[in-house]
Design an enzyme around this catalytic site. Structure first.
Site, mmCIF file in Angstrom:
data_model
loop_
_atom_site.group_PDB
_atom_site.id
_atom_site.type_symbol
_atom_site.label_atom_id
_atom_site.label_comp_id
_atom_site.label_asym_id
_atom_site.label_seq_id
_atom_site.Cartn_x
_atom_site.Cartn_y
_atom_site.Cartn_z
ATOM 1 C CG PHE A 151 -0.299 0.463 2.496
ATOM 2 C CD1 PHE A 151 -0.160 1.814 2.773
ATOM 3 C CD2 PHE A 151 0.193 -0.453 3.414
ATOM 4 C CE1 PHE A 151 0.459 2.247 3.940
ATOM 5 C CE2 PHE A 151 0.814 -0.038 4.583
ATOM 6 C CZ PHE A 151 0.945 1.321 4.836
ATOM 7 C CD GLU A 178 -5.665 -5.817 0.351
ATOM 8 O OE1 GLU A 178 -4.664 -5.632 -0.376
ATOM 9 O OE2 GLU A 178 -5.669 -6.631 1.309
ATOM 10 C CB CYS A 283 10.244 -0.267 2.699
ATOM 11 S SG CYS A 283 10.862 0.414 1.163
HETATM 12 P P1 NAD Z 1 1.429 -6.558 3.092
HETATM 13 O O1 NAD Z 1 2.460 -7.612 3.190
HETATM 14 O O2 NAD Z 1 0.324 -6.557 4.073
HETATM 15 O O3 NAD Z 1 0.732 -6.591 1.652
HETATM 16 C C1 NAD Z 1 1.497 -6.599 0.461
HETATM 17 C C2 NAD Z 1 0.690 -7.275 -0.635
HETATM 18 O O4 NAD Z 1 0.431 -8.627 -0.271
HETATM 19 C C3 NAD Z 1 -0.655 -6.623 -0.904
HETATM 20 O O5 NAD Z 1 -0.892 -6.607 -2.297
HETATM 21 C C4 NAD Z 1 -1.621 -7.544 -0.183
HETATM 22 O O6 NAD Z 1 -2.902 -7.576 -0.768
HETATM 23 C C5 NAD Z 1 -0.958 -8.895 -0.328
HETATM 24 N N1 NAD Z 1 -1.320 -9.807 0.756
HETATM 25 C C6 NAD Z 1 -1.849 -9.500 1.958
HETATM 26 N N2 NAD Z 1 -2.036 -10.615 2.686
HETATM 27 C C7 NAD Z 1 -1.629 -11.649 1.933
HETATM 28 C C8 NAD Z 1 -1.567 -13.059 2.145
HETATM 29 N N3 NAD Z 1 -1.963 -13.613 3.279
HETATM 30 N N4 NAD Z 1 -1.077 -13.813 1.154
HETATM 31 C C9 NAD Z 1 -0.661 -13.261 0.003
HETATM 32 N N5 NAD Z 1 -0.683 -11.937 -0.241
HETATM 33 C C10 NAD Z 1 -1.164 -11.140 0.711
HETATM 34 O O7 NAD Z 1 2.204 -5.160 3.099
HETATM 35 P P2 NAD Z 1 1.587 -3.706 3.164
HETATM 36 O O8 NAD Z 1 1.049 -3.465 4.533
HETATM 37 O O9 NAD Z 1 0.742 -3.447 1.989
HETATM 38 O O10 NAD Z 1 2.918 -2.838 2.952
HETATM 39 C C11 NAD Z 1 3.775 -2.460 4.004
HETATM 40 C C12 NAD Z 1 4.918 -3.427 4.137
HETATM 41 O O11 NAD Z 1 5.659 -3.474 2.921
HETATM 42 C C13 NAD Z 1 5.915 -3.002 5.191
HETATM 43 O O12 NAD Z 1 6.327 -4.144 5.886
HETATM 44 C C14 NAD Z 1 7.060 -2.406 4.384
HETATM 45 O O13 NAD Z 1 8.310 -2.428 5.014
HETATM 46 C C15 NAD Z 1 7.037 -3.289 3.195
HETATM 47 N N6 NAD Z 1 7.691 -2.652 2.054
HETATM 48 C C16 NAD Z 1 8.915 -3.107 1.695
HETATM 49 C C17 NAD Z 1 9.592 -2.514 0.644
HETATM 50 C C18 NAD Z 1 10.940 -3.001 0.228
HETATM 51 O O14 NAD Z 1 11.413 -2.545 -0.791
HETATM 52 N N7 NAD Z 1 11.580 -3.895 0.962
HETATM 53 C C19 NAD Z 1 8.988 -1.474 -0.062
HETATM 54 C C20 NAD Z 1 7.722 -1.044 0.318
HETATM 55 C C21 NAD Z 1 7.077 -1.657 1.392
#
Ligand code: NAD
Length: 498
Positions: A151, A178, A283
């Site tokens: 997100f 989403e 991140c």
């Molecule tokens: P998230 O892991 O909750 O969701 C990421 C994606 O995975 C979304 O599209 C979501 O719909 C999907 N998802 C959610 N639950 C799932 C499941 N059980 N199985 C499969 N897919 C699923 O992450 P978020 O809250 O959207 O984003 C924030 C996180 O992303 C933080 O931990 C941040 O550090 C990380 N992030 C990392 C980087 C990087 O480059 N390392 C960059 C941006 C964000």
């Protein structure tokens, strides 16, 4: 209440909405539910993968210069529509407009890199490796790529993945978060306007069930993921078990070391900007300040507290706001829990942002500064992803390095010093993927690649830049000989070039 619009998928160039399962989309600054997003079930995912598969032969056969034209036009369109896209980001994510424009600008760097695809896809050639034998290598597309994004960068991370994957001749099914799904559709429409044929980029919305269908689909050949560590790890395991190529970037806990010789005003400016920008939902946000020596810590805390007093928190659409709300009410409450629990863990809450009051129903929280934090405390060990800066006091440079190298996360880190020799040592000693020297958010320019180590990345390749060309292509090596028929003979020995 009037029915809300359901945000549609984009499959093979056509918009189609699902209403059986949906999720709410909020404007985090007002708390208002501004739409619903339809979740794709496995049969809808199969339609999107089929559209991507059908578009593959045509896109792969499109000349490289014509492919590059799409990216040149896309760059132009992104510049032209930066403000419109930034407004979409602010409305669903909450980040302030200036920050949203910055996100678009960093995504444009990825498009610029992809526009050089003729150069990037060149192979190698060795003439006469043996008498009359030449060898050359090519880079060919992997096939259908699934791109699953978080997100917090609803435009930039989709651009990281789609630009390189499409440049390499692949077709893509993008599954954005989403929570703020509209930016992905906005981008897909710009790609279409830039001349990308239907089906090359498809967007499906959904949650874990939708992602699972992509990971299990036999026609998906590669998976790029960015999100939290537990999900990244499960994506890596499941997609790899299904024989797919995977890169799964996870969460972070980024440390900024301040040496006693640093310019402390510059370090305080950097700490405030990098920890509270985007309400800490980056991140690459700095979440731990590692102060070398108590004098450094005390001097920094005074300077940071002064700067916190001057911060303006409000609706991201208001140009006066420097920091917006968090993504959801639940996330805000979770972040608040780390601050309210910190004192009981033995830390000192210097500035308590949970006490700041805001009018309206937006998902706002004030910024927090917590001193005397140590490993073993939840506030240190876990990724908070909010505007909370922890200060860990250490006695020496060596102690700072040992602390960072022991963290399970290793996305980014930075050192602030005036001494080149210390900076150089840090660069050698530190076990983290992205390092800044007097730069708090060292996100590399688009011509380099981005990625962390340890629990911040599962897989081998970093994202965007040169490593993405490696990830999104399969290398083929061709050995060629045009023998004179008179030289032909039977020889059962292993062919030798010596
Ligand atoms: P998230 O892991 O909750 O969701 C990421 C994606 O995975 C979304 O599209 C979501 O719909 C999907 N998802 C959610 N639950 C799932 C499941 N059980 N199985 C499969 N897919 C699923 O992450 P978020 O809250 O959207 O984003 C924030 C996180 O992303 C933080 O931990 C941040 O550090 C990380 N992030 C990392 C980087 C990087 O480059 N390392 C960059 C941006 C964000």
């Amino acid at each position: 209440m009037a029915a809300l619009d359901v945000i549609p998928h984009l499959i093979g160039g056509a918009e189609v909405a699902d209403t059986a399962r949906t999720g709410p989309v909020f404007n985090p600054a007002t708390g208002e539910r501004i739409g619903d997003v339809g979740f794709a079930d496995p049969s809808r995912v199969a339609e999107a993968v089929a559209a991507a598969k059908a578009a593959l032969p045509g896109w792969r056969a499109t000349g490289l210069v014509k492919r590059a034209d799409v990216f040149f036009r896309l760059r132009h369109l992104l510049l032209e529509h930066t403000d419109d896209l930034a407004a979409v980001l602010t409305r669903e994510h909450g980040k302030v407009l200036a920050d949203a424009r910055g996100e678009v600008s960093r995504g444009i760097e990825n498009v610029e890199f992809a526009a050089g695809l003729v150069h990037l896809l060149k192979g190698e050639h060795a003439e006469q490796v043996s008498r009359g034998v030449d060898v050359h290598s090519t880079k060919q597309p992997v096939g259908v790529v699934a791109a699953i994004t978080p997100f917090n960068f609803p435009a930039m991370v989709p651009l990281w993945m789609t630009s390189s994957a499409i440049a390499c001749g692949n077709t893509v099914v993008l599954k954005p978060s989403e929570k703020d799904p509209s930016a992905a559709l906005f981008l897909a429409r710009l790609y279409a306007e830039a001349g990308l044929p239907d089906g090359v980029l498809n967007v499906v919305h959904g949650d874990g069930e939708t992602v699972g269908a992509l990971l299990d689909h036999p026609d998906v050949r590669a998976v790029s993921f960015v999100g939290s560590t537990p999900i990244a790890k499960s994506i890596y395991t499941r997609a790899a078990a299904n024989g797919k190529r995977v890169q799964a970037l996870g969460g972070a806990k980024n440390h900024m070391v301040v040496m006693p010789d640093a310019d402390l005003d510059a370090a305080a400016d950097a700490a405030v900007s990098a920890s509270y920008g985007a309400a800490g939902e980056r991140c690459m946000a700095i979440s731990v300040l590692v102060a070398v020596g108590d004098a450094t810590a005390d001097a920094l805390i005074g300077r940071i507290a002064e700067r916190i007093d001057r911060l303006t928190i409000g609706d991201g659409a208001d140009p006066a706001s420097e920091m917006g709300p968090l993504i959801t009410a639940e996330h805000r409450d979770r972040v608040a829990g780390y601050v309210t629990g910190a004192a009981a863990e033995g830390a000192t809450v210097v500035v308590d942002g949970t006490r700041q009051e805001f009018a309206g129903d937006g998902f706002f929280i004030g910024v927090s500064l917590v001193d005397h934090v140590r490993p073993g405390m939840r506030v240190y060990d876990e990724e908070i992803f909010g505007p909370v800066l922890s200060v860990v006091r250490v006695a020496s440079y060596d102690e700072a390095v040992a602390l960072i190298n022991a963290s399970r996360y290793a996305n980014g880190t930075a050192i602030f010093t005036r001494d080149g020799r210390t900076a150089r040592e840090f660069e050698l000693d530190i076990e983290v993927g992205l390092v800044g020297v007097n730069v708090p958010i060292p996100v590399p320019v688009g011509a380099f690649s981005f990625g962390g180590w340890r629990d911040s990345l599962f897989g081998d390749t970093h994202m965007y830049g040169p490593e993405s060309i490696h990830f999104y292509t399969r290398r083929k090596v061709v050995t060629t000989r045009w023998p004179d028929p008179s030289e032909s003979q039977v020889n059962l020995g292993f062919p030798s070039n010596h």
